[in-house]
Design an enzyme around this catalytic site. Structure first.
Site, PDB file in Angstrom:
ATOM      1  N   HIS A 429      48.784  39.324  34.967  1.00  0.00           N
ATOM      2  CA  HIS A 429      49.831  38.595  35.403  1.00  0.00           C
ATOM      3  C   HIS A 429      49.509  37.263  35.529  1.00  0.00           C
ATOM      4  CE1 HIS A 429      47.832  38.437  39.390  1.00  0.00           C
ATOM      5  NE2 HIS A 429      47.295  39.690  39.332  1.00  0.00           N
ATOM      6  N   CYS A 448      43.129  43.418  38.859  1.00  0.00           N
ATOM      7  CA  CYS A 448      43.954  43.157  37.781  1.00  0.00           C
ATOM      8  C   CYS A 448      43.424  41.701  37.314  1.00  0.00           C
ATOM      9  CB  CYS A 448      45.257  42.735  38.429  1.00  0.00           C
ATOM     10  SG  CYS A 448      46.214  44.270  38.769  1.00  0.00           S
TER      11      CYS A 448
END
Length: 536
Positions: A429, A448
């Site tokens: 992301h 992440c």
């Protein structure tokens, strides 16, 4: 003539009977040895000899010689010949194998077969099972009936070709294998540590510089001196250029300053470098047979993402990965869809560990960063005012709330996220904290992967998809409406952890083991196998 044939065949029959007895013992669950060494690939050995009626498989001397040559060469794969009975086999083959007593003939045959089956399993799937050493590592297993491959290799006489077909064929593995051979020639070289001292810059003079200059020449970062050129103790521009190259390929700040971190890498011995190459070759053996003609590769240890198409890197970007106590896992998957202007539902663990202390310290924190608070879950959840919650009573055991951050410039996921649903709840992301990409070591996330300039990757993945040109992407982003886009062709993604690899220019790269994952792999590589642990 009949009497002569009986005399010749008698030892073969006795050897076959020896084979039958030992294989039947293995199949009954008893440990068995040959030539003083335990047999490892127990089930595959049983399948192999049962299929051939318990007759010897390695009678032809040329097959025995071919296999011993294979074992001599497997050190280039970072594997030790001793793990495959090389010493016991050499003892049995000192004399003509045909003149061995029947029991020793059975020993020889069993050891040769076990050696093949064990090495084949290690080349195919790795010697180490990563999932037993690291729960955050998911390997791809290769299904093969190795005993059938052994039978085919012996029938055809193509033992070398069979082994070559088992090891990874990707260029990254083969390049590391070549690097192993180069480093092995230096492994026993004296490499005394260069002592600590003040950081060195261009123009400095220091007696350590002669040793540093020699190390860079041995490692290939500095050209050999011209004939008659004196070895200087001063830091000149030529050495600085070589040092910057050395720093880049070790993931260091390429400022040319020889400080503690740079000196530590200079002091890394060839034997230590060889171990890093070996354990990273092992990691290649955990990967699928092919990464795909077009794929994304994230090297967690290098903080880098690459998009590879037909063997060429078409996009390269820095990334931010998990903190050492929230490590990014290792696995392969496929990106299936993108979400523009995503919301962020904060995981329960992060609410308690990260957000709650900030909420208690700053009552306006949630509203300022665009968080909405919900009580309950699913269709029954209801939105509540942050000020109406007694946050002092919230804990891991008492957490009836969800935090959802709305799209916007402060959203933790930025403008886009790339989804490959997995059990770790990890994805790629964007991030509003773009200043962190300037750091060399980028372990700042909760697991992440944050990507610099993510819209370039989004445009690449959506290229050719009807209705999704650059103008449409910009329009959707400007609307701040959460929009999900399915990919027509999912993109393979491989999250890997390589502390040594060869880049596209042929340069051997090294990185610090930021998660401390290397020692466990290295220890397992050096550990002897026990019966029944080989891939069957």
């Amino acid at each position: 003539m009949a009497v002569l044939m009986a005399v010749v065949l008698a030892p073969q029959c006795v050897a076959s009977e020896q084979l039958r007895e030992r294989i039947e013992a293995l199949q009954a669950g008893y440990a068995a040895a040959a030539g003083g060494e335990p047999l490892i690939a127990t089930r595959a050995l049983g399948d192999f000899y049962e299929a051939r009626g318990y007759t010897r498989a390695w009678i032809r001397p040329e097959l025995q010689d071919a296999w011993m040559n294979v074992l001599e060469g497997i050190a280039s794969d970072g594997l030790a010949p001793r793990d495959y009975h090389a010493e016991a086999l050499a003892r049995l083959l000192e004399d003509d194998g045909a003149s061995l007593a029947p029991e020793s003939q059975a020993d020889l045959d069993l050891l040769l077969s076990d050696s093949f089956l064990l090495l084949a399993s290690h080349l195919l799937d790795g010697k180490v099972n990563p999932e037993t050493a690291d729960p955050e590592w998911k390997a791809d297993r290769h299904e093969r009936e190795l005993y059938k491959m052994l039978a085919q290799a012996l029938d055809s006489g193509n033992l070398v070709a069979t082994v070559d077909a088992l090891r990874p064929s990707q260029g990254g593995y083969l390049a590391l294998r070549s690097a192993h051979s180069r480093l092995a020639a230096m492994a026993n070289m004296a490499w005394p540590p260069i002592p600590d001292g003040p950081s060195l810059r261009v123009g400095d003079s220091d007696e350590r510089l002669s040793a540093i200059r020699q190390r860079l020449r041995l490692l290939g970062d500095l050209d050999a001196p011209e004939a008659g050129e004196p070895v200087a103790d001063n830091y000149d521009a030529l050495l600085e250029s070589a040092m910057k190259s050395f720093q880049r390929r070790h993931g260091l700040e390429d400022d040319g300053i020889i400080g503690p971190a740079t000196l530590a890498m200079v002091n890394l011995t060839p034997a230590q470098r060889l171990e890093m190459v070996d354990l990273n070759m092992e990691r290649w053996r955990w990967l699928p047979d092919t990464l795909g003609p077009r794929y994304i590769l994230v090297n967690i240890a290098a903080f880098e993402l690459e998009v590879v198409q037909d063997g060429q890197v078409v996009l390269e970007k820095p990334v931010i990965v998990g903190q050492p106590y929230r490590r990014t896992p290792v696995f392969s998957d496929q990106i299936r869809y993108l979400v523009f202007n995503p919301t962020w539902t904060v995981p329960a663990k992060l609410i308690v560990q990260d957000k709650l202390p900030q909420i208690l310290q700053d009552p306006g924190y949630l509203e300022r960063l665009g968080f909405q608070v919900y009580q309950g879950w699913g269709t029954d959840r209801r939105r509540v005012a942050p000020a109406g919650v007694d946050w002092t009573r919230v804990s891991a055991r008492n957490l009836p709330y969800q935090l959802v951050q709305a799209p916007g410039p402060q959203n933790a996921l930025g403008q886009v996220k790339f989804m490959f649903p997995n059990k770790y709840d990890v994805y790629l992301h964007d991030t509003p904290s773009r200043e962190l990409f300037a750091k060399k070591a980028r372990t700042f996330s909760s697991g992440c992967i944050r990507l610099k300039d993510p819209l370039e990757l989004a445009e690449l993945l959506l290229k050719g998809k009807a209705g999704w040109d650059d103008a449409r992407i910009r329009s959707v982003l400007a609307s701040r409406a959460t929009t999900t886009v399915l990919l027509d062709h999912p993109m393979p993604i491989h999250l890997q952890y390589w502390t040594a690899w060869v880049d596209g220019s042929g340069t051997l790269q090294f990185r610090s083991d930021v998660y401390g994952r290397d020692p466990a792999v290295l220890a397992a590589l050096h550990k002897a196998r026990t019966p029944g642990t080989a891939a069957q």
